[in-house]
Design an enzyme around this catalytic site. Sequence first.
Site, mmCIF file in Angstrom:
data_model
loop_
_atom_site.group_PDB
_atom_site.id
_atom_site.type_symbol
_atom_site.label_atom_id
_atom_site.label_comp_id
_atom_site.label_asym_id
_atom_site.label_seq_id
_atom_site.Cartn_x
_atom_site.Cartn_y
_atom_site.Cartn_z
ATOM 1 N N ASN A 22 33.757 26.876 48.838
ATOM 2 C CA ASN A 22 33.273 27.823 47.814
ATOM 3 C C ASN A 22 32.316 28.784 48.502
ATOM 4 O O ASN A 22 32.042 28.670 49.711
ATOM 5 C CB ASN A 22 32.605 27.072 46.658
ATOM 6 C CG ASN A 22 32.326 27.991 45.477
ATOM 7 O OD1 ASN A 22 33.219 28.718 45.028
ATOM 8 N ND2 ASN A 22 31.097 28.020 44.982
ATOM 9 N N LYS A 23 31.821 29.721 47.754
ATOM 10 C CA LYS A 23 30.957 30.784 48.278
ATOM 11 C C LYS A 23 29.866 30.249 49.195
ATOM 12 O O LYS A 23 29.267 29.207 48.918
ATOM 13 C CB LYS A 23 30.356 31.535 47.088
ATOM 14 C CG LYS A 23 29.435 32.681 47.414
ATOM 15 C CD LYS A 23 30.035 33.678 48.384
ATOM 16 C CE LYS A 23 31.369 34.249 47.957
ATOM 17 N NZ LYS A 23 32.061 34.987 49.038
ATOM 18 N N ASP A 33 37.128 27.696 45.840
ATOM 19 C CA ASP A 33 38.220 28.541 46.336
ATOM 20 C C ASP A 33 39.378 27.717 46.874
ATOM 21 O O ASP A 33 40.522 28.167 46.891
ATOM 22 C CB ASP A 33 37.704 29.491 47.419
ATOM 23 C CG ASP A 33 36.909 30.603 46.764
ATOM 24 O OD1 ASP A 33 35.722 30.369 46.454
ATOM 25 O OD2 ASP A 33 37.491 31.671 46.494
ATOM 26 N N ARG A 45 37.788 39.786 42.576
ATOM 27 C CA ARG A 45 37.407 38.637 43.399
ATOM 28 C C ARG A 45 37.260 37.429 42.486
ATOM 29 O O ARG A 45 37.270 37.552 41.256
ATOM 30 C CB ARG A 45 36.174 38.908 44.286
ATOM 31 C CG ARG A 45 35.103 39.795 43.756
ATOM 32 C CD ARG A 45 34.251 39.256 42.657
ATOM 33 N NE ARG A 45 33.866 37.886 42.881
ATOM 34 C CZ ARG A 45 33.639 37.019 41.929
ATOM 35 N NH1 ARG A 45 33.734 37.371 40.644
ATOM 36 N NH2 ARG A 45 33.307 35.779 42.179
ATOM 37 N N GLY A 46 37.122 36.253 43.132
ATOM 38 C CA GLY A 46 37.169 35.011 42.365
ATOM 39 C C GLY A 46 38.588 34.471 42.480
ATOM 40 O O GLY A 46 39.555 35.211 42.245
ATOM 41 N N ALA A 47 38.702 33.187 42.846
ATOM 42 C CA ALA A 47 40.009 32.637 43.228
ATOM 43 C C ALA A 47 41.115 32.844 42.184
ATOM 44 O O ALA A 47 42.171 33.413 42.501
ATOM 45 C CB ALA A 47 39.837 31.160 43.593
ATOM 46 N N ARG A 92 43.298 37.929 51.715
ATOM 47 C CA ARG A 92 42.113 37.082 51.908
ATOM 48 C C ARG A 92 42.607 35.668 52.236
ATOM 49 O O ARG A 92 43.568 35.204 51.619
ATOM 50 C CB ARG A 92 41.214 37.052 50.660
ATOM 51 C CG ARG A 92 40.511 38.383 50.393
ATOM 52 C CD ARG A 92 39.444 38.251 49.325
ATOM 53 N NE ARG A 92 38.219 37.635 49.839
ATOM 54 C CZ ARG A 92 37.212 37.257 49.050
ATOM 55 N NH1 ARG A 92 37.282 37.400 47.735
ATOM 56 N NH2 ARG A 92 36.123 36.717 49.572
HETATM 57 O O1 MRU Z 1 34.164 36.115 47.663
HETATM 58 P P1 MRU Z 1 34.410 35.820 46.213
HETATM 59 O O2 MRU Z 1 33.493 36.578 45.304
HETATM 60 O O3 MRU Z 1 35.868 35.984 45.841
HETATM 61 O O4 MRU Z 1 34.061 34.282 46.055
HETATM 62 C C1 MRU Z 1 34.271 33.681 44.802
HETATM 63 C C2 MRU Z 1 33.803 32.282 44.721
HETATM 64 O O5 MRU Z 1 33.362 31.692 45.684
HETATM 65 C C3 MRU Z 1 33.987 31.603 43.390
HETATM 66 O O6 MRU Z 1 33.019 30.609 43.214
HETATM 67 C C4 MRU Z 1 35.373 30.933 43.345
HETATM 68 O O7 MRU Z 1 36.377 31.835 43.715
HETATM 69 C C5 MRU Z 1 35.679 30.394 41.993
HETATM 70 S S1 MRU Z 1 36.007 31.663 40.782
HETATM 71 C C6 MRU Z 1 36.374 30.849 39.321
#
Ligand code: MRU
EC number: 5.3.1.23
Length: 350
Positions: A251-252, A241, A52-54, A95
């Site tokens: 973002n999250k 994201d 996970r993480g963009a 996703r």
């Molecule tokens: O649902 P996730 O854990 O994939 O969400 C991730 C985030 O919101 C991060 O802040 C974002 O992807 C940036 S990662 C460098």
Amino acid sequence: MTTTNFTIPRSVIWKDDFISLLNQQKLPHVTEYIELKSVEDVWEAIQTLKVRGAPAIGIAAAFGLVIAAHKDSSTTVAEFQRSIKEKRDYLASSRPTAINLVWALDRLIRSISNVQSINEAKTTILHEAIQIQVEDEEVCRLIGEHALSVFKNGDRVMTICNAGSIATAKYGTALAPFYLAKEKDINISVYACETRPVLQGARLTTWELMQAGVDVTLITDNMAAHTIKSKNISAIIVGADRIAANGDTANKIGTYNLALLASAFHIPFYVAAPLSTFDPTVSNGNEIPIEERNPEEVTELNGVRVAPEGVKVFNPAFDITPSELIAGIITEKGILSGNYKEAISTLFPV
Ligand code: MRU
């Protein structure tokens, strides 16, 4: 830059014909690598947040397409391109919010648009995927350097979710300045919001920063306002994201709350993200699709039900922070501020 103290494991490792993936679901208690050997494995790993993480899901999806390419049995280049495009669509459906996923996949698709043979296409796709991963590491290091310029020794900075090394090729985005600060002996304390419901802050950000010796304190999300006031927080920095053409940022979930708090407390709120997270095709945040995830993420804690059976649940995984609440968007090309629409259109001329 020296990297001797940097010991955080890589999240996506390419192993000739499969992906060795750090299973982020199991962190921080178990450091487990799993093998992804099919596009279906990669889709499932992205969907279930094993990766996970963009930027990291973009990298994983890219190697997923490499796996598809190597297994493909097409007999003509046109048939191969069609087949790979189908796999691209499938992986892109894992996703919906992070644009890095389709950015990486589309970069691979473009790379094979003019190939002369299937062999050339397979080699090209592999090289492009490796290139995306290598570039992301350099991009994150640059983001870290630019971000570090807005902080000073002694600062206390809040963050949410995990925009760290394991969410990217290396270093992370919002966490990159803390690694660089550590190496330069600049003391910055980090306050990590736990990030309900999936706890990326509690499980991943604290784990990463502690391994690197960065001073980190965990709080629950609802402690943010009190912590900003009582601990004299100087700034907030988060990842992204997807960033719209006007700077609105997905973002999250919980990020928007922090941006509003930053405004109320008159402290700067920064977004750190690579250019691969910008989507100039969406004019503002309302056009960004927000993923809604399984209600059990909210009704259960560690598999134990805490909410009444049958309760209605709303579980958006992301929120949109309006650009007017953002003091700066920190990219590998420098820090954007002020008129985001103009700054972003300069970076992405049509
Ligand atoms: O649902 P996730 O854990 O994939 O969400 C991730 C985030 O919101 C991060 O802040 C974002 O992807 C940036 S990662 C460098």
